[in-house]
Design an enzyme around this catalytic site. Structure first.
Site, short mmCIF file in Angstrom:
data_model
loop_
_atom_site.label_atom_id
_atom_site.label_comp_id
_atom_site.label_asym_id
_atom_site.label_seq_id
_atom_site.Cartn_x
_atom_site.Cartn_y
_atom_site.Cartn_z
CG ASP A 15 -1.75 -1.27 1.30
OD1 ASP A 15 -2.30 -1.67 0.27
OD2 ASP A 15 -1.79 -1.87 2.38
CE LYS A 18 3.14 -2.38 -4.54
NZ LYS A 18 2.73 -2.10 -3.15
N GLY A 42 -4.44 -4.48 -4.15
CA GLY A 42 -5.46 -3.50 -4.50
C GLY A 42 -4.75 -2.25 -4.96
CG HIS A 43 -2.00 -2.06 -7.41
ND1 HIS A 43 -1.15 -2.74 -8.23
CD2 HIS A 43 -1.57 -2.30 -6.15
CE1 HIS A 43 -0.23 -3.36 -7.49
NE2 HIS A 43 -0.47 -3.11 -6.23
CD GLN A 223 0.69 -8.83 -2.44
OE1 GLN A 223 1.47 -9.51 -3.05
NE2 GLN A 223 -0.55 -8.61 -2.84
P1 IMP Z 1 -2.58 -12.90 1.73
O1 IMP Z 1 -1.66 -12.33 0.70
O2 IMP Z 1 -4.03 -12.67 1.42
O3 IMP Z 1 -2.28 -14.33 2.02
O4 IMP Z 1 -2.33 -12.10 3.10
C1 IMP Z 1 -1.11 -12.23 3.81
C2 IMP Z 1 -0.70 -10.93 4.47
O5 IMP Z 1 -0.35 -9.97 3.47
C3 IMP Z 1 -1.79 -10.27 5.31
O6 IMP Z 1 -1.19 -9.63 6.42
C4 IMP Z 1 -2.40 -9.26 4.35
O7 IMP Z 1 -3.03 -8.21 5.02
C5 IMP Z 1 -1.16 -8.80 3.61
N1 IMP Z 1 -1.44 -8.31 2.24
C6 IMP Z 1 -1.75 -9.05 1.16
N2 IMP Z 1 -1.90 -8.27 0.09
C7 IMP Z 1 -1.67 -7.01 0.47
C8 IMP Z 1 -1.62 -5.75 -0.22
O8 IMP Z 1 -1.83 -5.65 -1.43
N3 IMP Z 1 -1.33 -4.66 0.54
C9 IMP Z 1 -1.05 -4.76 1.86
N4 IMP Z 1 -1.06 -5.90 2.54
C10 IMP Z 1 -1.36 -7.03 1.85
#
Ligand code: IMP
Length: 434
Positions: A15, A18, A42-43, A223
């Site tokens: 977040d 990007k 989420g972009h 991420q």
């Molecule tokens: P997962 O990717 O859904 O398995 O989540 C694993 C961890 O990564 C969790 O703490 C999520 O909140 C975090 N996470 C996954 N995708 C994002 C993102 O795009 N932005 C911020 N945190 C993320």
């Protein structure tokens, strides 16, 4: 001459903004590639006077660039088709290529994500529940379904037939009462395959050919480095390599072809999900930054955890990514915060440490050491835009320049651009990435 290959990566916990930067840089790119993750991302991109929220499609999509979902990604076909339909509704035909070897998020992955999280107790990551972890687990276990498998109903059925009883057993033993319907899964997923057929291809060859032809390629990280499976704070992260290290493996483009790496640094810290966050602000200041930065998850809507800028963490991300420069985002979200603090080091057992501890259990015990700087009051969105139009760092408030200078000194990476608002225009560009 080979085209340029630029990777944009998050230097924190995701977040970092990007999406906006990829959209900004995509102007000079011919191809934009996602190399890891799935619709956990989420972009938000503000383009053509509209706000686009992508979870899976590369952020270059509204600019009608060639876009690629690389082999390192995991794909929920339903989400992908919905995002393609959203673009078409805006009159944009996606110029999309999907790697035939990207893995598919299946219905049992979605169920398992939630069930496994509940089972993990204090070790849960707080996932987005999009089935990301279980899909990557199956990939590593060589039990996965790849996009290519969706194109042939018999092949798909043969594989799913082997997998389903095991998944049903796992789900039942974790307390899930849902029954997996073999025929429905085969029908729905082979239909997805038919709808996506013309987009599925060998993307590694496509991207390498583009570079051979002199085209510019932008690799869009999802991420952030500190959430990466190998480089991040395990187990409180995601399941793919979210740093620049993920680009070669997730695209089939050799490391030697990457010409530059741009790190994105948010002017403060945020994260969603569980895990230690040394500079976390659990007070009014944190709430104020959360509201000013609209820090609510694009995928889950969860309020993000907020903290001061942590340069210990960023110096570690620097080591991992070796970025040529950084783009500092969301400076405008720090309006009216005074004083501002930057974490310069940690204190651990009475000793000063400036190295990232790697282990979550150790990170949970450190105390941040801060330097304080004066804030810059507030400006309206229009005033920030007016400042950005000058394309001159000297137009920024003196306190903001001091903050940026301190940050540059502490992380040792030059600032290439700053973002002072959600619009593409609210960016001061110091150095072009292409
Ligand atoms: P997962 O990717 O859904 O398995 O989540 C694993 C961890 O990564 C969790 O703490 C999520 O909140 C975090 N996470 C996954 N995708 C994002 C993102 O795009 N932005 C911020 N945190 C993320």
């Amino acid at each position: 001459m080979s085209g340029k290959a630029v990777a944009i990566v998050g230097m924190q916990w995701g977040d970092e903004g990007k999406g906006k930067l990829v959209d900004y840089c995509a102007e000079k790119a011919d191809v934009v590639v996602r190399y890891q993750g799935g619709n956990n991302a989420g972009h938000t991109v503000v383009a053509k006077g509209k706000k686009f929220k992508f979870h899976l499609l590369p952020s270059g999509a509204p600019q009608e660039k060639e876009i690629v979902i690389g082999n390192g990604c995991v794909v929920n076909p339903k989400v992908l088709l919905e995002e393609m339909a959203m673009l078409r509704a805006e009159g944009i035909e996606p110029k999309l290529r999907i790697s035939s070897t990207a893995h598919v998020i299946m219905p049992y992955h979605l169920l398992l994500d939630g069930m496994e999280e509940s089972h993990k107790g204090k070790f849960k990551a707080g996932t987005t529940r999009q089935g990301i972890g279980p899909t990557y687990s199956d990939k590593a276990a060589r039990f996965g379904i790849r996009i290519w498998d969706l194109l042939d109903k018999d092949i798909l059925a043969e594989k799913v037939e082997k997998i389903l009883p095991l998944k049903q057993y796992m789900l039942s033993s974790l307390g899930c009462e849902e029954t997996l319907d073999f025929n429905a899964i085969i029908d729905v997923y082979s239909d997805y395959g038919q709808q996506l057929r013309s987009y599925i291809t060998d993307t590694a060859t496509f991207i390498n050919n583009c570079l051979d032809e002199g085209k510019n390629v932008l690799f869009e990280g999802a991420q952030g480095t500190l959430l990466g499976i190998d480089e991040g704070m395990y187990p409180f992260g995601t399941s793919s390599n979210a740093s620049a290290l993920g680009v070669p493996a997730g695209t089939g483009v050799a490391p030697t072809r990457i010409t530059s790496i741009i790190g994105i640094v948010k002017a403060y810290t945020s994260r969603v999900g569980e895990g230690p966050l040394p500079t976390e602000l659990l007070d009014e200041v944190g709430n104020q930054i959360r509201e000013q930065g609209h820090e609510y998850g694009t995928t889950t809507g969860r309020p993000r955890r907020i903290g001061w800028l942590d340069t210990v963490a960023i110096r570690y991300a620097k080591m991992v990514n070796q970025p040529n420069g950084v783009v500092v985002t969301l400076l405008d979200a720090l309006a009216d915060i005074n004083p501002l603090k930057i974490c310069t080091a940690y204190e651990q057992d009475g000793e000063l440490v400036d190295a990232w501890p790697i282990q979550a259990e150790i990170l949970a015990k450190v105390t941040p050491v801060y330097v304080e700087l004066p804030g810059w009051g507030s400006r309206t969105e229009d005033e920030w835009l007016e400042i950005a139009r000058q394309q001159d760092m000297d137009a920024l408030p003196q306190e903001m320049r001091d903050y940026l200078a301190k940050m540059e000194e502490l992380i040792g990476i030059p600032v290439y651009a700053v973002s002072i608002g959600p619009d593409r225009e609210a960016t001061i560009n110091i150095k072009d990435v292409f």
